[in-house]
Design a protein around this motif. Structure first.
Motif, PDB file in Angstrom:
ATOM      1  N   LYS A 118       0.831  -1.214   0.000  1.00  0.00           N
ATOM      2  CA  LYS A 118       0.000   0.000   0.000  1.00  0.00           C
ATOM      3  C   LYS A 118       0.855   1.249   0.000  1.00  0.00           C
ATOM      4  N   ASP A 119       1.913   1.257   0.810  1.00  0.00           N
ATOM      5  CA  ASP A 119       2.798   2.421   0.878  1.00  0.00           C
ATOM      6  C   ASP A 119       3.482   2.670  -0.455  1.00  0.00           C
ATOM      7  N   LEU A 120       3.964   1.601  -1.100  1.00  0.00           N
ATOM      8  CA  LEU A 120       4.621   1.745  -2.400  1.00  0.00           C
ATOM      9  C   LEU A 120       3.633   2.231  -3.454  1.00  0.00           C
ATOM     10  N   LEU A 121       2.445   1.662  -3.458  1.00  0.00           N
ATOM     11  CA  LEU A 121       1.453   2.032  -4.465  1.00  0.00           C
ATOM     12  C   LEU A 121       0.994   3.476  -4.292  1.00  0.00           C
ATOM     13  N   ALA A 122       0.820   3.904  -3.046  1.00  0.00           N
ATOM     14  CA  ALA A 122       0.427   5.290  -2.803  1.00  0.00           C
ATOM     15  C   ALA A 122       1.501   6.258  -3.287  1.00  0.00           C
ATOM     16  N   ARG A 123       2.762   5.870  -3.160  1.00  0.00           N
ATOM     17  CA  ARG A 123       3.850   6.706  -3.684  1.00  0.00           C
ATOM     18  C   ARG A 123       3.765   6.801  -5.208  1.00  0.00           C
ATOM     19  N   LEU A 124       3.447   5.690  -5.845  1.00  0.00           N
ATOM     20  CA  LEU A 124       3.359   5.675  -7.305  1.00  0.00           C
ATOM     21  C   LEU A 124       2.160   6.485  -7.807  1.00  0.00           C
ATOM     22  N   THR A 125       0.991   6.295  -7.200  1.00  0.00           N
ATOM     23  CA  THR A 125      -0.182   7.035  -7.669  1.00  0.00           C
ATOM     24  C   THR A 125      -0.049   8.530  -7.427  1.00  0.00           C
ATOM     25  N   ALA A 126       0.723   8.905  -6.415  1.00  0.00           N
ATOM     26  CA  ALA A 126       0.914  10.335  -6.136  1.00  0.00           C
ATOM     27  C   ALA A 126       1.638  11.036  -7.284  1.00  0.00           C
ATOM     28  N   ARG A 127       2.317  10.281  -8.145  1.00  0.00           N
ATOM     29  CA  ARG A 127       2.973  10.870  -9.304  1.00  0.00           C
ATOM     30  C   ARG A 127       1.966  11.356 -10.342  1.00  0.00           C
ATOM     31  N   ILE A 128       0.750  10.806 -10.303  1.00  0.00           N
ATOM     32  CA  ILE A 128      -0.217  11.175 -11.341  1.00  0.00           C
ATOM     33  C   ILE A 128      -1.490  11.811 -10.791  1.00  0.00           C
ATOM     34  N   GLY A 129      -1.591  11.952  -9.485  1.00  0.00           N
ATOM     35  CA  GLY A 129      -2.758  12.616  -8.942  1.00  0.00           C
ATOM     36  C   GLY A 129      -2.793  12.595  -7.436  1.00  0.00           C
ATOM     37  N   PRO A 130      -3.547  13.522  -6.816  1.00  0.00           N
ATOM     38  CA  PRO A 130      -3.673  13.544  -5.354  1.00  0.00           C
ATOM     39  C   PRO A 130      -4.164  12.201  -4.833  1.00  0.00           C
ATOM     40  N   THR A 131      -3.483  11.685  -3.826  1.00  0.00           N
ATOM     41  CA  THR A 131      -3.737  10.334  -3.327  1.00  0.00           C
ATOM     42  C   THR A 131      -4.005  10.345  -1.835  1.00  0.00           C
TER      43      THR A 131
END
Length: 465
Positions: A118-131
């Motif tokens: 979850k922590d890794l994925l949240a870091r990745l999605t933050a690159r393309i939009g508010p997470t």
């Protein structure tokens, strides 16, 4: 949170305004269950727990700035009184999520690795939009809706961790925030005593993919047969990750450095890129691949995914936290929780990180293993005693099976490990502190209830400068 007047909150939760509550007063968030976390504009949810009753802190919460209290009984403060505060919290989160059509909900579940993924994925999605993602392991019937309620109209991605303590739990959480992407990591032995077997655990974890819409995506581990079988349980499109050649997103050429950190080539259908993780232990590769596969489905380029994975540091505490003291002692704090699978992963990481250095471990008996508890804990003891340790400290009054397993290895002349039974974390820390010399490595690993994080804290604080 989406701003909501108290009248609307009462409507959503089938509650009644009480205590001179102003129906026009607006809750702007955050929604909290700890009166110490109240901010101006908060809604304080009064939950009765084992140690404290939130209703006793209602007036204090309002004095601190809460607009009102969501309560199961009248309190001495403005309130929305409902039949059950936990149910009302879920209803409120469900309504808020339904009002966010532009938000993509991503659910992550599995027996081990949920929080790290979850922590890794949240870091990745933050690159393309508010997470928005949970703090630590907010993954149950209380933490899950609290996380959902942090989202607002600007939130593009809601990355959620879903835990199952019994059948139907994941289905319930998925109804609160219906996922469009569901990631299933593995089916292991966590909560084996509750479910009665791995097939039952797989059935519960698979509730996530059953909740996906036909135009959603199930991200499944190709290397775990019980996870792979979940492809038959969803109408969503399935994408695979893992080390198998058949996986669309996979790791090739995995190596470990002298600190036990993995490097590999991340292979996707549109290309490849090198990844060098800062996370400890080879098991982090699977977590990284799961996050990468979900991010790839969202359109992130493989180079961007690899870059973010390579820069990620541990975000949630007590999960493979590695601290090097100034005197050369290394402390591995993996004390957040434990099951037989994560124990094996932790000792694997210890082996890779320690190399030829003296190694010690502090562990405790595992919980929630049902009829197999004694056998599995004996296995943990055998694992630890066969890990080349200088000393093994087993904590707690229920350590018998672990000690028996460790003793069987020692009696078989396959181990020189000195095994010590200690009453609690304080005694373990004191005994171990007296033995450590510069260059030693210590693994601290056990179930959350054992409180072994206190051992790690003492050892880190005991730096001899």
């Amino acid at each position: 949170m989406i701003p909501l007047p108290l009248a609307r909150i009462a409507e959503i939760t089938s509650g009644a305004l009480a205590g001179m509550a102003d129906p026009r007063a607006v809750v702007r968030g955050p929604v909290v269950i700890d009166s110490r976390a109240v901010e101006p504009g908060s809604l304080f949810v009064a939950i009765r727990g084992d140690r404290a009753d939130g209703h006793d802190f209602a007036a204090q919460a309002v004095e601190a700035g809460a607009v009102a209290v969501l309560a199961s009984r009248p309190v001495d403060a403005p309130a929305v009184v409902v039949g059950d505060a936990v149910t009302a919290l879920a209803d409120l989160a469900t309504a808020v999520c339904a009002g966010l059509p532009s938000t993509t909900v991503i659910g992550v579940t599995g027996s081990a690795g949920k929080t790290s993924t979850k922590d890794l994925l949240a870091r990745l999605t933050a690159r393309i939009g508010p997470t928005v993602a949970p703090v630590e392991s907010f993954n149950n019937e209380i933490g899950h809706p609290l996380t959902v309620l942090k989202a607002d109209e600007d939130t593009r991605y809601l990355v959620l961790e879903l835990s199952a303590r019994d059948a139907g739990h994941i289905s319930h959480l998925a109804r609160i925030a219906p996922p469009r992407i569901g990631v299933v990591l593995n089916v292991g032995t966590a909560h084996l005593g509750v479910f009665g077997g791995k097939d039952a655990i797989a059935k519960a974890k698979g509730e996530l993919v059953e909740a996906l819409p036909a135009d959603g995506v199930a991200v499944l581990n190709a290397d775990d047969p019980l996870v792979a079988a979940m492809a038959r349980r969803t109408d969503a499109r399935v994408t695979w990750y893992g080390r198998a050649e058949s996986a669309a997103v996979r790791a090739e050429g995995v190596t470990l450095d002298d600190r036990g950190r993995a490097a590999f080539t991340l292979r996707t259908p549109s290309g490849a890129a090198p990844v060098g993780l800062r996370l400890y232990g080879e098991h982090a590769v699977e977590n990284a691949l799961a996050a990468a596969a979900a991010a790839y489905e969202l359109g992130l380029p493989v180079a961007t995914i690899a870059e973010e994975l390579s820069e990620a540091e541990p975000r949630s505490r007590w999960r493979m936290e590695v601290t090097d003291r100034a005197d050369g002692v290394t402390v591995i704090n993996d004390a957040y929780n434990a099951n037989p699978d994560s124990m094996r992963a932790a000792f694997g990481a210890l082996d890779a990180l320690a190399g030829g250095r003296r190694r010690f471990a502090v562990i405790a008996a595992l919980r929630e293993l049902g009829e197999e508890s004694a056998a599995l804990n004996e296995g943990v003891g055998r694992l630890a005693a066969g890990a080349g340790l200088e000393g093994l400290f087993v904590v707690g009054p229920d350590a018998g099976p672990v000690l028996a397993g460790a003793g069987a290895v020692a009696d078989g002349a396959r181990s020189a490990t000195r095994v010590t039974h200690v009453a609690d974390a304080q005694e373990a820390a004191a005994a171990l502190s007296a033995l450590l010399v510069p260059g030693d490595v210590v693994l601290v690993k056990g179930p959350r209830a054992a409180g072994l994080e206190r051992v790690a804290a003492t050892l880190v604080g005991g730096d001899r400068r």
